[in-house]
Design an enzyme around this catalytic site. Structure first.
Site, PDB file in Angstrom:
ATOM      1  N   TYR A 184       0.281   4.799   0.517  1.00 46.23           N
ATOM      2  CA  TYR A 184      -0.423   5.937   0.836  1.00 46.23           C
ATOM      3  C   TYR A 184       0.488   6.888   1.439  1.00 46.23           C
ATOM      4  CZ  TYR A 184      -5.244   4.130   0.202  1.00 46.23           C
ATOM      5  OH  TYR A 184      -6.339   3.710  -0.421  1.00 46.23           O
ATOM      6  N   SER A 185       0.963   6.565   2.682  1.00 43.05           N
ATOM      7  CA  SER A 185       1.856   7.824   3.452  1.00 43.05           C
ATOM      8  C   SER A 185       3.154   8.165   2.655  1.00 43.05           C
ATOM      9  CB  SER A 185       2.230   6.836   4.740  1.00 43.05           C
ATOM     10  OG  SER A 185       1.156   6.444   5.062  1.00 43.05           O
ATOM     11  N   GLU A 238      -9.828  -1.526   5.271  1.00 40.87           N
ATOM     12  CA  GLU A 238      -8.503  -1.556   6.138  1.00 40.87           C
ATOM     13  C   GLU A 238      -8.883  -1.743   7.765  1.00 40.87           C
ATOM     14  OE1 GLU A 238      -5.460   0.992   5.152  1.00 40.87           O
ATOM     15  OE2 GLU A 238      -4.162   0.116   6.715  1.00 40.87           O
ATOM     16  N   GLN A 253       0.955  -1.404   0.016  1.00 43.06           N
ATOM     17  CA  GLN A 253       0.089   0.146  -0.084  1.00 43.06           C
ATOM     18  C   GLN A 253       0.958   1.435  -0.130  1.00 43.06           C
ATOM     19  OE1 GLN A 253      -2.131   0.463   3.650  1.00 43.06           O
ATOM     20  NE2 GLN A 253      -3.730   1.729   2.872  1.00 43.06           N
ATOM     21  N   GLU A 271      -6.073   8.500  17.310  1.00 45.40           N
ATOM     22  CA  GLU A 271      -6.614   9.972  17.003  1.00 45.40           C
ATOM     23  C   GLU A 271      -7.353  10.369  16.040  1.00 45.40           C
ATOM     24  OE1 GLU A 271      -3.229   8.899  17.799  1.00 45.40           O
ATOM     25  OE2 GLU A 271      -3.597   8.986  19.909  1.00 45.40           O
TER      26      GLU A 271
HETATM   27  C1  LIG Z   1       3.725  -0.735  11.068  1.00 43.21           C
HETATM   28  C2  LIG Z   1       3.231   0.251  10.178  1.00 43.21           C
HETATM   29  C3  LIG Z   1       2.895  -0.122   9.252  1.00 43.21           C
HETATM   30  C4  LIG Z   1       2.470   0.607   8.175  1.00 43.21           C
HETATM   31  N1  LIG Z   1       2.330   0.464   6.845  1.00 43.21           N
HETATM   32  C5  LIG Z   1       1.761   1.333   5.775  1.00 43.21           C
HETATM   33  C6  LIG Z   1       1.575   0.896   4.607  1.00 43.21           C
HETATM   34  O1  LIG Z   1       1.734  -0.367   4.210  1.00 43.21           O
HETATM   35  N2  LIG Z   1       1.197   1.902   3.494  1.00 43.21           N
HETATM   36  C7  LIG Z   1       1.206   3.261   3.960  1.00 43.21           C
HETATM   37  O2  LIG Z   1       0.711   3.709   3.109  1.00 43.21           O
HETATM   38  N3  LIG Z   1       1.379   3.564   5.337  1.00 43.21           N
HETATM   39  C8  LIG Z   1       1.806   2.589   6.281  1.00 43.21           C
HETATM   40  N4  LIG Z   1       1.711   2.953   7.675  1.00 43.21           N
HETATM   41  C9  LIG Z   1       1.796   4.424   8.032  1.00 43.21           C
HETATM   42  C10 LIG Z   1       0.433   4.725   8.672  1.00 43.21           C
HETATM   43  O3  LIG Z   1      -0.536   4.937   7.984  1.00 43.21           O
HETATM   44  C11 LIG Z   1       0.819   6.417   9.396  1.00 43.21           C
HETATM   45  O4  LIG Z   1       1.891   6.092  10.220  1.00 43.21           O
HETATM   46  C12 LIG Z   1      -0.283   6.993   9.859  1.00 43.21           C
HETATM   47  O5  LIG Z   1      -1.260   7.433   8.966  1.00 43.21           O
HETATM   48  C13 LIG Z   1       0.169   8.048  10.950  1.00 43.21           C
HETATM   49  O6  LIG Z   1       0.854   9.200  10.279  1.00 43.21           O
HETATM   50  P1  LIG Z   1       2.379   9.359  10.670  1.00 43.21           P
HETATM   51  O7  LIG Z   1       3.154   8.145  11.227  1.00 43.21           O
HETATM   52  O8  LIG Z   1       2.975  10.393   9.788  1.00 43.21           O
HETATM   53  O9  LIG Z   1       2.035  10.186  12.030  1.00 43.21           O
HETATM   54  P2  LIG Z   1       1.619  11.783  12.289  1.00 43.21           P
HETATM   55  O10 LIG Z   1       0.417  12.038  11.237  1.00 43.21           O
HETATM   56  O11 LIG Z   1       2.940  12.546  12.074  1.00 43.21           O
HETATM   57  O12 LIG Z   1       0.977  11.781  13.599  1.00 43.21           O
HETATM   58  C14 LIG Z   1       1.739  11.625  14.986  1.00 43.21           C
HETATM   59  C15 LIG Z   1       0.589  11.805  16.174  1.00 43.21           C
HETATM   60  O13 LIG Z   1      -0.176  12.843  15.987  1.00 43.21           O
HETATM   61  C16 LIG Z   1      -1.332  12.476  16.103  1.00 43.21           C
HETATM   62  N5  LIG Z   1      -2.199  13.469  14.981  1.00 43.21           N
HETATM   63  C17 LIG Z   1      -2.045  13.739  13.965  1.00 43.21           C
HETATM   64  N6  LIG Z   1      -2.835  14.604  13.602  1.00 43.21           N
HETATM   65  C18 LIG Z   1      -3.774  15.018  14.450  1.00 43.21           C
HETATM   66  C19 LIG Z   1      -4.995  15.518  14.628  1.00 43.21           C
HETATM   67  N7  LIG Z   1      -5.361  16.560  13.874  1.00 43.21           N
HETATM   68  N8  LIG Z   1      -5.404  15.740  15.742  1.00 43.21           N
HETATM   69  C20 LIG Z   1      -5.052  14.709  16.861  1.00 43.21           C
HETATM   70  N9  LIG Z   1      -3.982  14.042  16.732  1.00 43.21           N
HETATM   71  C21 LIG Z   1      -3.382  14.113  15.571  1.00 43.21           C
HETATM   72  C22 LIG Z   1      -1.434  11.223  15.246  1.00 43.21           C
HETATM   73  O14 LIG Z   1      -2.682  10.445  15.864  1.00 43.21           O
HETATM   74  C23 LIG Z   1      -0.096  10.653  15.991  1.00 43.21           C
HETATM   75  O15 LIG Z   1      -0.378  10.030  17.252  1.00 43.21           O
HETATM   76  C24 LIG Z   1       2.251   2.076   8.494  1.00 43.21           C
HETATM   77  C25 LIG Z   1       2.572   2.562   9.866  1.00 43.21           C
HETATM   78  C26 LIG Z   1       3.019   1.545  10.769  1.00 43.21           C
HETATM   79  C27 LIG Z   1       3.484   2.063  11.866  1.00 43.21           C
END
Ligand SMILES: Cc1cc2nc3c(=O)[nH]c(=O)nc-3n(C[C@H](O)[C@H](O)[C@H](O)COP(=O)(O)OP(=O)(O)OC[C@H]3O[C@@H](n4cnc5c(N)ncnc54)[C@H](O)[C@@H]3O)c2cc1C
Lengths: 382, 400
Positions: free
Chosen positions: B130-131, B246, B128, B388
């Site tokens: 996305y991120s 998902e 996937q 969150e």
């Molecule tokens: C083990 C693992 C596997 C993954 N696999 C995939 C994959 O296969 N493909 C893919 O595309 N992605 C994948 N991801 C990524 C995952 O979708 C992202 O980590 C997730 O969307 C959060 O983004 P971030 O890590 O950038 O955190 P951030 O967005 O930087 O957030 C950091 C913290 O702030 C909080 N936060 C952010 N915005 C707000 C808000 N507006 N209000 C309150 N709290 C907030 C979040 O909840 C979090 O606690 C994976 C992640 C992990 C850990």
């Protein structure tokens, strides 16, 4: 009553923090953890030069005669900087045991090279289910058999202090050098990257003079030394908790999502504020443990076990929050966040688990005369 | 309303049990137990997938026309529970559960005919995309760019946290095809063959010691326009549809129960002094609380799935609730497991996968994997949209 740091103590904290930041940044630390022996090259020599190895010992034994608060300051900074050198196992725990239990000759033989950084000690502890050693009388001394599972700092130790149940009852501690026939020491890594060892003793011969102290039961002393060590671990945990909080505050102030720093979202600000509450409580508990170290057993247990239980609970929560608020970054090995999380996980399991200390504290505190007692102690009489 | 199985359903359960008994070999079960990640190692997962595929059972939730077994909801539920209780390798990830429903709903017949059978057989294995480094929770801010040149899109940028991308043949990705207007509008959903020139995959190690996710770099990668799903600019709508799958579009109750059973096994082993952790009232209470959480979540899954029989969409609030609760339950189980094991769980084994190590007793292997599994489950409340963000979705529904 006085609960403020002296100027010297503040200076000690600043020096340790600065030095560790310079000499032991996170990449250096990671390199050490993944290297063969898990040690950061040259760091131990710096500890010796700085006098940190001498810090907890009395002047009579070649130390600085510093008080428990100094030691707690040092430990806190080690937790903050994620030091995995065997300071806790070798100096605090094993060194503390030799200082309190050894006769003058044993103290000289074991502590001087420890303080100078020339050799390492490790304590093969008592309180491990299924990992006991027993001593039987033999000609000129004793024979030791059994095993030990979790010897902190045992990977690099030159001399093991092995606790063993004595033929006449009670607990004795024997100094057994690495390489002694009948001793097998195998090193392994703990979840936080530090190294420990397990020992197998197979009919190992020791002399009467290898027994620390005289022929008395060492259990009371061991308990006191362990409590002091637990207080030190509590300070270490406070350092790790605060560092994890600081890193989370810094990260969320930088990290932008939805067009602004994460730190501007109230939902997250309050989460970090809660983390700060838990850190404050933990700091207070660790301080109580520190100043209880030399109290009579009841007050000591109350201060130390209460702190271990309280900090264990708070540490888990702060560590988990730190990972969560870092998002996926917190889940990677390249961030220190995970390392603090793991260190705090290990903290909870060492020297009595959170639950065990809660039970020990609970048994003490449910006596009305203990529960009703203020933390402030009456002056000693005479 | 009732929860009783019909005789036919009970017979179905027997059939599944017999299949699992004979096909799920001890070494595969062991690999599942020693898995420190969310998904099984691909070699384990894919080998098992091909066995299940021979029975036509690989994709229980797919409609029959696309190769699903045509089961009722109760049958799907029974199947999932039985597979999980038998320690099936957890392999139904991005391929079967995420991209397939999207292909069925938004794909062209050509795309469906090409990809769906290859997903079933395991020939194609998807990750996937996305991120991005700058776009996590705020997914719509993504920047990875696709510029149309004739019949191709030229892709530049990077994706991060892509689970198992290093073992995948394909990635479905969200890319930016337009930077004007609302940020959600310029997003397009595209399928990328990971063997194309210009793609570089860099590993990232996680705190549980495994290499499960990656950063993927795209340098002038040329993808045919025919690999686009839906219209240009429709990517956000499709992404949201996929995320609901998902987060909640399948049963997790079986897995949670299987994990809880395993915890009970561990907590029932007597220590050297004869005491059993589960007899400690504090542990027993915590254990029972988790069981009530599982029951409630299980019922929520069943009732919300009942509403959307056969391939439907569970809706945002139940999906988010299930995502939150599943992550919390998994985290509580693994946390209580390490609490029960105490200092025994401290030894760290850096070797991965753990099942490559020489076999020891089940008790020792439980101990060996416990801390890494506990660390790994911290990610449950992060991936697939953090807790969150789930709360934000629920709150928005409350106040709309
Ligand atoms: C083990 C693992 C596997 C993954 N696999 C995939 C994959 O296969 N493909 C893919 O595309 N992605 C994948 N991801 C990524 C995952 O979708 C992202 O980590 C997730 O969307 C959060 O983004 P971030 O890590 O950038 O955190 P951030 O967005 O930087 O957030 C950091 C913290 O702030 C909080 N936060 C952010 N915005 C707000 C808000 N507006 N209000 C309150 N709290 C907030 C979040 O909840 C979090 O606690 C994976 C992640 C992990 C850990």
């Amino acid at each position: 009553m006085d609960l403020t740091y002296t100027e010297d103590q503040q200076m000690l904290r600043d020096t340790v923090r600065r030095l560790l930041a310079e000499r032991h940044d996170f990449p250096t630390r990671q390199a050490a953890v993944t290297s063969g022996d898990g040690r950061a090259p040259g760091l131990w020599a710096t500890f010796a030069e700085q006098g940190w190895l001498a810090l907890p010992f009395s002047e009579e034994n070649g130390g600085f005669g510093s008080d428990e608060v100094d030691l707690s300051i040092l430990m806190e900074e080690m937790g903050r900087a994620l030091v995995v050198e065997p300071y806790f196992g070798a100096v605090v725990l094993a060194g503390g045991l030799v200082e309190r239990l050894g006769n003058p000759a044993q103290r000289a033989a074991l502590l001087e090279p420890l303080i100078e950084g020339r050799h390492l000690l490790a304590f093969a502890d008592v309180a491990e289910a299924g990992a006991e050693v027993s001593a039987t009388k033999s000609e000129g001394g004793f024979t030791l058999s059994g095993r030990k599972q979790l010897v902190l700092g045992g990977a690099a130790a030159d001399v093991f202090l092995v606790s063993a149940s004595m033929p006449g009852g009670g607990m004795g501690i024997f100094a057994v050098p690495r390489g002694t026939e009948g001793l097998k020491a195998s090193a392994y890594m703990l979840a936080d990257g530090s190294r420990a060892a397990r020992l197998e003793l197979d009919g190992l011969s020791v002399a009467q003079s290898d027994l620390l102290g005289a022929n008395e039961d060492a259990m009371t002393t061991i308990d006191a030394v362990r409590d002091r060590a637990v207080a030190c671990l509590c300070s270490d945990a406070v350092g790790a908790m605060e560092a994890a909080l600081d890193a989370t505050v810094a990260y969320t102030s930088e990290r932008q999502q939805f067009g602004r720093p994460l730190s501007e979202f109230q939902a997250l600000r309050h989460r970090m504020a809660e983390m700060a509450v838990k850190c404050q409580e933990a700091r207070a508990s660790a301080l109580l443990a520190t100043v209880s170290i030399n109290a009579e057993p009841s007050a000591r247990i109350r201060g130390v076990s209460g702190a271990k239980a309280k900090i264990g609970r708070n540490a888990r929560s702060v560590a988990q929050e730190a990972i969560q608020l870092h998002g996926a970054m917190g889940f990677t090995e390249e961030m220190a966040t995970g390392a603090w999380f793991k260190r705090l996980f290990v903290f909870e399991q060492l020297m009595g688990t959170t639950a065990q200390h809660l039970a020990r504290y609970g048994a003490e505190i449910t006596r009305p005369e203990v529960l009703s007692q203020s933390l402030l102690q009456a002056p000693a009489e005479g | 309303m009732d929860l009783t199985l019909t005789p036919a359903e009970a017979a179905f359960r027997t059939e599944i049990r017999q299949f699992l008994d004979s096909e799920l070999t001890a070494d595969v079960r062991r690999a599942s137990r020693l898995n420190t990640s969310f998904l099984a190692e691909p070699e384990i997962g894919l080998a098992w997938q091909s066995k299940v595929n021979q029975r036509g059972w690989v994709a229980p939730s797919w409609p029959e026309e696309f190769g699903g077994p045509g089961w009722s909801l109760a049958q799907r539920y029974i199947f999932d529970q039985e597979c999980e209780m038998a320690d099936e390798p957890h392999f139904r990830g991005a391929s079967i559960k995420m991209i397939a429903p999207v292909l069925m709903r938004y794909g062209t017949p050509e795309q469906q005919d090409h990809y769906l059978p290859r997903i079933l057989s395991g020939e194609h294995f998807w990750s996937q995309g996305y991120s991005e480094p700058g776009s996590g929770s705020d997914l719509a801010s993504l920047k990875c760019k696709a510029v149309r040149e004739g019949d191709e899109y030229v892709i530049n940028g990077s994706k991060i946290w892509s689970t198992l991308a290093h073992r995948s043949t394909h990635m479905f990705a969200l890319v930016r095809t337009n930077s004007e207007g609302r940020k959600q509008q310029g997003i397009t959903f595209i399928l990328i063959d990971l063997s194309l020139p210009g793609i570089e995959i860099a590993p990232i190690t996680s705190i549980c010691g495994t290499h499960e996710f990656n950063q993927v770099f795209f340098d002038n990668v040329r993808v045919p326009v025919a690999e686009r799903i839906g219209e240009e600019g429709q990517g956000w709508e499709i992404a949201k549809y996929l995320l609901e799958f998902e987060r909640g579009g399948s049963f997790a109750g079986g897995l949670l129960r299987a994990m809880h059973c395993r915890l009970l096994r561990i907590a029932s082993r007597p220590a050297t002094d004869g005491t059993r952790p589960i007899d400690d009232p504090l542990i027993a209470a915590r254990f029972a609380e988790i069981a009530t959480d599982i029951d409630a979540n299980d019922m929520l899954e069943l009732s919300s799935m009942s509403k959307v029989q056969s391939g439907g969409n569970p809706g945002p609030v139940p999906s988010s609730t299930m995502k939150i609760e599943r992550s919390r339950i998994r985290q509580s189980i693994t946390e209580l497991t390490v609490t029960v094991l105490g200092p025994a769980a401290l030894e760290w084994e850096p070797q991965r996968p753990l099942y490559d190590l020489p076999e020891t007793s089940e008790a020792e292997e439980d101990i060996r994997a416990a801390a890494a599994i506990y660390f790994n489950t911290r990610s449950q409340s992060i991936f697939g949209g953090t807790n969150e963000i789930q709360l934000e979705i629920i709150a928005r529904a409350l106040f709309s």
